[in-house]
Scaffold this active site. Sequence first.
Site, PDB file in Angstrom:
ATOM      1  N   SER A 175       0.722  -1.159   0.066  1.00 25.89           N
ATOM      2  CA  SER A 175       0.172   0.057   0.125  1.00 25.89           C
ATOM      3  C   SER A 175       0.756   1.181  -0.110  1.00 25.89           C
ATOM      4  CB  SER A 175      -0.881   0.133   1.268  1.00 25.89           C
ATOM      5  OG  SER A 175      -1.463   1.289   1.406  1.00 25.89           O
ATOM      6  N   HIS A 230      -1.294  -1.178  -4.173  1.00 23.30           N
ATOM      7  CA  HIS A 230      -2.477  -0.921  -3.669  1.00 23.30           C
ATOM      8  C   HIS A 230      -2.707   0.733  -3.411  1.00 23.30           C
ATOM      9  CE1 HIS A 230      -6.026  -2.134  -1.221  1.00 23.30           C
ATOM     10  NE2 HIS A 230      -5.767  -1.083  -0.516  1.00 23.30           N
ATOM     11  N   ASP A 266      -4.949   3.479  -1.126  1.00 25.70           N
ATOM     12  CA  ASP A 266      -5.983   3.661  -0.412  1.00 25.70           C
ATOM     13  C   ASP A 266      -6.346   5.062  -0.559  1.00 25.70           C
ATOM     14  OD1 ASP A 266      -5.932   1.347   1.581  1.00 25.70           O
ATOM     15  OD2 ASP A 266      -3.952   1.788   1.794  1.00 25.70           O
ATOM     16  N   MET A 323      -8.995   8.032   0.351  1.00 33.97           N
ATOM     17  CA  MET A 323      -9.748   8.408   1.335  1.00 33.97           C
ATOM     18  C   MET A 323     -10.177  10.002   1.285  1.00 33.97           C
ATOM     19  SD  MET A 323      -7.506   7.042   4.700  1.00 33.97           S
ATOM     20  CE  MET A 323      -6.700   5.519   4.504  1.00 33.97           C
ATOM     21  N   HIS A 360      -8.591   0.964  -3.677  1.00 34.03           N
ATOM     22  CA  HIS A 360      -9.704   0.784  -2.637  1.00 34.03           C
ATOM     23  C   HIS A 360     -10.111   2.251  -2.290  1.00 34.03           C
ATOM     24  CE1 HIS A 360     -10.171   0.070   1.823  1.00 34.03           C
ATOM     25  NE2 HIS A 360     -11.339   0.340   1.227  1.00 34.03           N
ATOM     26  N   MET A 368     -12.150   4.589  -0.321  1.00 35.06           N
ATOM     27  CA  MET A 368     -12.966   4.950   1.142  1.00 35.06           C
ATOM     28  C   MET A 368     -13.414   6.149   0.784  1.00 35.06           C
ATOM     29  SD  MET A 368      -9.925   3.410   3.688  1.00 35.06           S
ATOM     30  CE  MET A 368      -8.756   3.326   2.180  1.00 35.06           C
ATOM     31  N   MET A 428     -11.103  -5.805   5.663  1.00 33.40           N
ATOM     32  CA  MET A 428     -10.537  -4.970   6.315  1.00 33.40           C
ATOM     33  C   MET A 428     -10.249  -5.734   7.672  1.00 33.40           C
ATOM     34  SD  MET A 428      -9.953  -2.388   4.451  1.00 33.40           S
ATOM     35  CE  MET A 428      -8.950  -1.438   5.713  1.00 33.40           C
ATOM     36  N   ASP A 473      -6.502  -6.644   4.266  1.00 34.14           N
ATOM     37  CA  ASP A 473      -5.882  -5.252   4.419  1.00 34.14           C
ATOM     38  C   ASP A 473      -5.826  -4.669   5.896  1.00 34.14           C
ATOM     39  OD1 ASP A 473      -4.878  -2.409   4.172  1.00 34.14           O
ATOM     40  OD2 ASP A 473      -6.351  -1.984   2.832  1.00 34.14           O
TER      41      ASP A 473
END
Length: 229
Positions: free
Chosen positions: A10, A35, A37, A39, A68, A70, A139, A177
């Site tokens: 990540s 990966h 993330d 957010m 991913h 979020m 998660m 993850d």
Amino acid sequence: MSRQFRIAPSILSANFAKLGQEVTDVVASGADIIHFDVMDNHYVPNLTIGPLVCESLRPVTTAIIDVHLMVKPVDRIIPDFAKAGANIITFHPEASEHIDRTLSLIRESGCKAGLVFNPATSLNYLDHVMDKIDMILLMSVNPGFGGQKFIPETLNKIRAARQRIDASGRDIWLEVDGGVKVDNIADVARAGADVFVAGSAIFGAARDTDPHRYDTVVAALRAELDKVA
């Protein structure tokens, strides 16, 4: 069917001052997937990166880019990440008004699609959409920050998700993850996972003191997975 194990660093834990080189180095060390993330400081209490970072890194690597999301609402940003070069896009069911529609949008945008489950989110969201799922992401920490400890109860959830995948007969990847490290990755694999997100475990390893640190930690993760294969 036999499982192929994939390691997915990540970039949340990478050095953003030299992100392109970080990605190049970690893939050269044997990582399979990059990966992302993403957010939004709304769905989760942090703000990270957007499609422009994905677009900038796409020419740097041929590795799979796993995004991913979020963010909430989620549909608006999906085409942007697809255009930026994402290969896989996953989202949280709580962030979508119409889960089936969002999964279809991801696939229509040319990416593989998946659902993400927080530690307390039920797998029942999978009941009527398994035919549109390419990845299930569990998660093993509460989303929002890197460096958290693995929640042990996740192992039971991994087993339950693996049972659903096997019953479906489909080639669905099971990703985990949060807090995945050398000392627990084998247990996560034995429970049924085949994609392993590791942020601080890889990028935080002896930062800037060992030029071969990524080779060392990725090899150690592989060695643990070899005990399971």
